[in-house]
Scaffold this active site. Structure first.
Site, PDB file in Angstrom:
ATOM      1  N   HIS A 174     -63.837 -24.128  19.596  1.00  0.00           N
ATOM      2  CA  HIS A 174     -62.982 -23.700  18.487  1.00  0.00           C
ATOM      3  C   HIS A 174     -61.653 -24.463  18.493  1.00  0.00           C
ATOM      4  CE1 HIS A 174     -61.395 -20.206  15.920  1.00  0.00           C
ATOM      5  NE2 HIS A 174     -60.298 -20.899  16.212  1.00  0.00           N
ATOM      6  N   HIS A 208     -60.676 -19.595  10.429  1.00  0.00           N
ATOM      7  CA  HIS A 208     -61.596 -20.462   9.681  1.00  0.00           C
ATOM      8  C   HIS A 208     -61.369 -20.334   8.175  1.00  0.00           C
ATOM      9  CE1 HIS A 208     -64.480 -21.996  12.738  1.00  0.00           C
ATOM     10  NE2 HIS A 208     -64.148 -20.906  13.409  1.00  0.00           N
ATOM     11  N   GLU A 239     -62.743 -19.943  23.476  1.00  0.00           N
ATOM     12  CA  GLU A 239     -63.948 -20.571  22.927  1.00  0.00           C
ATOM     13  C   GLU A 239     -63.827 -22.087  23.054  1.00  0.00           C
ATOM     14  OE1 GLU A 239     -64.164 -19.171  18.896  1.00  0.00           O
ATOM     15  OE2 GLU A 239     -64.738 -17.138  19.479  1.00  0.00           O
ATOM     16  N   ARG A 242     -64.676 -21.017   6.509  1.00  0.00           N
ATOM     17  CA  ARG A 242     -65.536 -19.830   6.464  1.00  0.00           C
ATOM     18  C   ARG A 242     -64.983 -18.850   5.439  1.00  0.00           C
ATOM     19  NH1 ARG A 242     -65.656 -17.032  12.072  1.00  0.00           N
ATOM     20  NH2 ARG A 242     -66.636 -19.041  12.562  1.00  0.00           N
ATOM     21  N   ASP A 268     -65.575 -25.284  14.385  1.00  0.00           N
ATOM     22  CA  ASP A 268     -66.314 -25.159  15.642  1.00  0.00           C
ATOM     23  C   ASP A 268     -67.146 -26.420  15.806  1.00  0.00           C
ATOM     24  OD1 ASP A 268     -65.293 -22.575  15.823  1.00  0.00           O
ATOM     25  OD2 ASP A 268     -67.095 -21.650  14.972  1.00  0.00           O
TER      26      ASP A 268
END
Length: 267
Positions: free
Chosen positions: A242, A150, A239, A105, A157
């Site tokens: 994740h 990320h 999460e 990301r 994810d």
């Protein structure tokens, strides 16, 4: 005549300077940064892993395509991608496939999330992604941060899909939203196995080992967790989706090259 020519020359100098400034225009942005050679497209390592890159679409907690996503593709460091391939091999033997929602990301995407979180007037996607959380608490509760693992390239994810994989219907912007923690049949449809919440659900039910998640939902989370952790990935406890491959190649570097094939190849 000589005096007139001198006056014209004197006027011409500042006029030329003004024209130069005007013609220069605004500063041009430089080329996008490139990915280091240690980054790869996941599809080049394992084309069988499904990819549903949410942030290039409107179906995410901001309600808009996110800055930095140019193509719906997963980019990872090579060791993380190879480890994910090994996880996929194990799951295929059991009748499942992995599906990634997000991988590398760019920092510019993280910056977009931060700006969105500060805009308390924009709550278009609240009813699905954070129905029980006040937007003023997104930073304090840890749902949004100024840096993301990320951006280092070894975090992703993902979920599990039973084979044969059924298609997931596209999200229609403006459609009625349903909460991400509701019963599976009431949530936005996903071809994933039932993990107890949808992806990116800002709710404590998303905590991987939340005791309220039982039965088949818990078994599905444990199948993902056991498979990933057996191959060097570490789960983020808050999460279920994740995971980070350890050791990270770039534990202290947050990259900002766009998610695009060109970031890897240069063209």
């Amino acid at each position: 005549m000589l005096k007139c020519a001198a006056v014209l020359r004197a006027l011409a100098l500042p006029l030329a300077a003004l024209m130069a400034v005007a013609s220069s225009g605004p500063a041009q942005a430089g080329p996008d940064p490139r990915a280091p050679e240690e980054f790869v497209a996941l599809s080049d390592v394992d084309p069988t892993i499904l990819q549903e890159i949410r942030y290039i679409t409107e179906h995410n907690f901001t309600g808009d395509p996110v800055d930095g996503y140019r193509r719906p593709m997963c980019i990872l460091t090579r060791p993380a991608a190879k480890a994910l391939h090994r996880a996929q091999t194990r799951l295929l033997k059991r009748g499942y496939t992995l599906k990634v929602y997000d991988c590398y990301r760019p920092q510019r995407a993280v910056d977009t999330f931060v700006s969105w979180a500060k805009d308390l007037d924009d709550q278009r996607m609240k009813d699905e992604f954070y129905p029980r959380v006040d937007k003023t608490r997104l930073f304090e509760d840890g749902y949004i941060a100024e840096k993301s693992g990320h951006s280092r390239g070894s975090t992703l994810d993902l979920t599990i899909v039973r084979l044969p994989a059924k298609p997931t219907r596209p999200y229609e912007p403006g459609e009625e939203l349903t909460s991400c923690y509701g019963p599976e049949k009431e949530r936005f449809p996903d071809n994933s196995v039932d993990m107890g919440t949808g992806y990116d659900c800002f709710d404590t039910l998303s905590h991987t080992m939340d005791p309220r998640i039982t039965g088949v939902q818990r078994a599905n989370r444990m199948l993902l967790k056991d498979t990933m952790e057996g191959l060097g990935f570490v789960n983020l406890a808050e999460e279920w989706w994740h995971y980070t491959y350890k050791p990270e190649l770039f534990p202290d570097t947050y990259f900002d090259f766009p998610v695009a094939r060109r970031s890897l190849t240069g063209h």
